[in-house]
Design a protein around this motif. Sequence first.
Motif, mmCIF file in Angstrom:
data_model
loop_
_atom_site.group_PDB
_atom_site.id
_atom_site.type_symbol
_atom_site.label_atom_id
_atom_site.label_comp_id
_atom_site.label_asym_id
_atom_site.label_seq_id
_atom_site.Cartn_x
_atom_site.Cartn_y
_atom_site.Cartn_z
ATOM 1 N N ASP A 1 72.205 20.287 -23.900
ATOM 2 C CA ASP A 1 73.393 19.749 -24.557
ATOM 3 C C ASP A 1 74.420 19.160 -23.602
ATOM 4 O O ASP A 1 75.435 18.633 -24.047
ATOM 5 C CB ASP A 1 74.062 20.854 -25.382
ATOM 6 N N ASN B 1 73.644 27.447 -33.462
ATOM 7 C CA ASN B 1 72.951 27.318 -34.739
ATOM 8 C C ASN B 1 73.441 26.055 -35.430
ATOM 9 O O ASN B 1 74.618 25.959 -35.783
ATOM 10 C CB ASN B 1 73.245 28.551 -35.595
ATOM 11 N N PRO B 2 72.574 25.059 -35.642
ATOM 12 C CA PRO B 2 73.050 23.804 -36.264
ATOM 13 C C PRO B 2 73.700 24.015 -37.621
ATOM 14 O O PRO B 2 74.667 23.321 -37.959
ATOM 15 C CB PRO B 2 71.771 22.965 -36.376
ATOM 16 N N GLU B 3 73.184 24.953 -38.412
ATOM 17 C CA GLU B 3 73.784 25.205 -39.730
ATOM 18 C C GLU B 3 75.174 25.820 -39.581
ATOM 19 O O GLU B 3 76.105 25.461 -40.310
ATOM 20 C CB GLU B 3 72.877 26.125 -40.551
ATOM 21 N N ARG C 1 77.141 25.458 -37.050
ATOM 22 C CA ARG C 1 78.002 24.414 -36.512
ATOM 23 C C ARG C 1 78.446 23.458 -37.623
ATOM 24 O O ARG C 1 79.614 23.045 -37.683
ATOM 25 C CB ARG C 1 77.264 23.655 -35.408
ATOM 26 N N SER D 1 81.372 21.336 -31.855
ATOM 27 C CA SER D 1 81.475 21.600 -33.291
ATOM 28 C C SER D 1 82.793 21.096 -33.852
ATOM 29 O O SER D 1 82.844 20.534 -34.956
ATOM 30 C CB SER D 1 81.334 23.106 -33.543
ATOM 31 N N GLU E 1 82.631 17.325 -34.071
ATOM 32 C CA GLU E 1 81.866 16.911 -35.246
ATOM 33 C C GLU E 1 82.696 17.082 -36.512
ATOM 34 O O GLU E 1 82.621 16.250 -37.432
ATOM 35 C CB GLU E 1 80.572 17.729 -35.335
#
Length: 901
Positions: A104, A470-472, A474, A538, A541
């Motif tokens: 990342d 964790n993408p979810e 985030r 995060s 985004e």
Amino acid sequence: MRLTIFLLILCVFEYAVSVDHTKFKTCEQSSFCRRCRNVKPNNSKFALLPGTLNIYADSVTAELQHKINKHVFTLKIEALEQDNTFRLLVDEKTPLKSRYRVTDALKSAPKPGSIKVQEGDAEFTITSGANKAVVISDPFRIDFYQNDVLTVSVNAKGLMTFEHLRTKPAANDAADEITDYGAWEEKFNAHHDSKPYGPEAVALDFSFPEADVLFGIPEHADTFALKSTAGTDPYRLYNTDVFEYILDSKMALYGSVPVLYGHGTQRTAAVYWQNAAETWVDIDTAEKNVVSSIVNFVSGSRKTDAPAAHFMSESGIIDVFVLLGPSPLDTFKQYTSLTGTAPLPQMWTIAYHQSRWNYNNELDVAYVSRKFDEYDIPMDTMWMDIEHTDGKRYFTWDQYKFPNPLGMIKNLTAVGRHLVVIVDPHVKRDNHYFFHHDCTERGYYVKTRDGNDYEGWCWPGAASYTDFFNPEARAYYASQYLPANYKATTTDVMIWNDMNEPSVFNGPEVTMSKDVIHYGNWEHRDVHNLYGHMHALSTFEGLMGRDPNQRPFILTRSHFAGTQRYALIWTGDNMADWGHLQHSIKMCLTEAVAGFSFCGADVGGFFGNPNAELFERWYQTGAFLPFFRGHAHLETKRREPWVYGEKTRLIVREALRKRYSYLPLWYTMFYEHEVTGEPIMRPLLTHYPKDKEAFAIDNEFLLQDRLLVRPVIEQGVKKVNVYFPAIDDKSNGDVWYNIDTLKRFTNVGYESIPVESDTIPVFQRGGTIIPKKERIRRASTLMKNDPYTLVICLNREGKAEGTLYVDDEKSFDYRNGIHNYIKFNFENNKLDVNPIGKLKYKTPAWIERIVIAGLERVPKSATLIIDGVSQELEVLPHGEAIAIRKPGTSVQQIYNIRLNY
């Protein structure tokens, strides 16, 4: 409940009194650091396995073997498509489980370039353009050359370590060569680290044969030039919440950026050690030994006394980028081409910010904003610390102190100002708090080893921590910034992410236990230094999802390589003393060369109460640092600019007005940073690479190559020594002009400059043209269409050049070309103004004055020529310069102005 709160307050109080070194590890108390540091030099245990070399169009691979335990590793070397950069990767060939690789930090996957390989009996050579890497088989070493000059040597000291994953040996098993008592479990104070995968450290040494000085690896409260660690602890990279940090220390602070530079009079090089685990770095400054230097010269051998660094990380793989420069700017750009640059911020974000922990209520905010207007002091932004929330529940407001936050925000924006609020990563464990409820139900928290939600203590009391890997999780966190969810804010409210190291008051070293688990089944030890980075990502985004065409503004304390793409930083919980003022320059210089141009320090000091003189000098320094915010601890006295009395108020007001007058320059520099990757704030060696006296200077700095800033950062002085550097090894220098008087300075070396209480020693370099705005208003947002002044300072040849960047100061339309980027060039007594690209942004702003310093004689008049039409302009004396009054040209026009004698 009362006992719980009391214990938390007691814990925080004890921690905040001063740095308690017993809370933080030394290298000797860290098992992996102890092991890596005990490796004996010049006895490398690694060698290439014969017959394993594979050659491809863009890379080579081979196998490495540990000569004692016979474990096998894979080696991959790439020459990247970008100029003068190699990548080196080492991993286990057949690990018991995958080892963590940082994914990342880079802005995108680097593209390998074409290579040529020549094989020899005991080595092979990879050639890429003017660069080559000579790989020696046994003992394993890689020498990187640029134009046939040895620039970086890898494992020249033989300190490489790669502890392969293994099952735990039986007690007293002599067959396992790692017998350190902390290899399989480790205790520190009352905390236990289970280390389920055992010892897994990686380490490597790097030598810089052409270097005289090493710098980089922020964040530390230390000098810009790195010091030898012989006889002391190494520099530590382990993101940690440290109250009242001490100065001239190698102990870890809030950020970890593992990039290190070596600079000498002939070239600059760097290594970027891409590893997010706890890392220690030994520095060997290699004080030259006369006898050994003579022996090396006579024998023609490699330089053995080169400055060197030894990187030691607890886990992960070896993933290294070698940047071969050759100039300082080349090397800085090579690094930012990998990790990215800060996007152009909104104009108001580079103006002045007013903060404290905490403004009491809506009336307090309104009062402070009104007082800035009453005393005609510019200010753009008010900040809300944690007390604005409902019981430390983020994304909420205290309904008693802030019953109408939207009205408060509207009152600020009505006068051109903005609001920033804090959102920390710890989540109050309260089943009635929606965010905690949702994270619990959906499994969005960091977990313990047995699969439960990890729980620690921070400002809310009992807290759990969002797993931003964790993408979810985030995406859920980011969605909270949508207007439909964060209902008591507007899309103009921006965000401050603090305590995201992460800070855990009752955790080991005031942070999270290393054996807790993140998404993907990675231990915290693997990703610790990335946690704050993922928090900032995060938030970024979230703000982009909230308003895709408004540039986000995020302040983060914890950071890693690449975090600059999402957020700016500050130097954390500093003290109201002269030493911390001085270190604000040293620390931001080091961050700037590590990609973080947008850096500042809490003006006045976070802890303590500055006296009037320190308060004044800190504002004068802050006025020339990229991020400019006054901030203070909850228990400090109020210290808005008018609190100290009229004298101090006027001095601070003048410093703030000076900052606002240079906002066009700051904005142009930020745009150019995004485009080029070159830092805004620069050490002197950036543009004076042959001047050894300049290498370690860190009480003055450059803004690009346009301004030389040497603030008054010593108590009670009536003069300061300003160093004017040499441009070559013959002691030739630039011409410098005092920005207030335009007095010329032409000598190289130290110049004693008298200073009064209102003096800020700043000098414009001869050969530059700087745009300013001299109609100072209450906020930068109200200056958008105001006219510009150009300040032209001529070099010895009577020439100068500069740029001006203009856009809507808010949106991303500039990336679609909706902007004006203008080039100014003065030569042969004529100013030429031409666009760089197309002039697509419509603005009523115009040029109201042009000041020219360094002319040999005063012209009688000036002639403006636009599209072949001439107009005479008035020329007036202006101190030691001349001023051309009201040329009246638009910033969207192409024209020239000729001086008449």
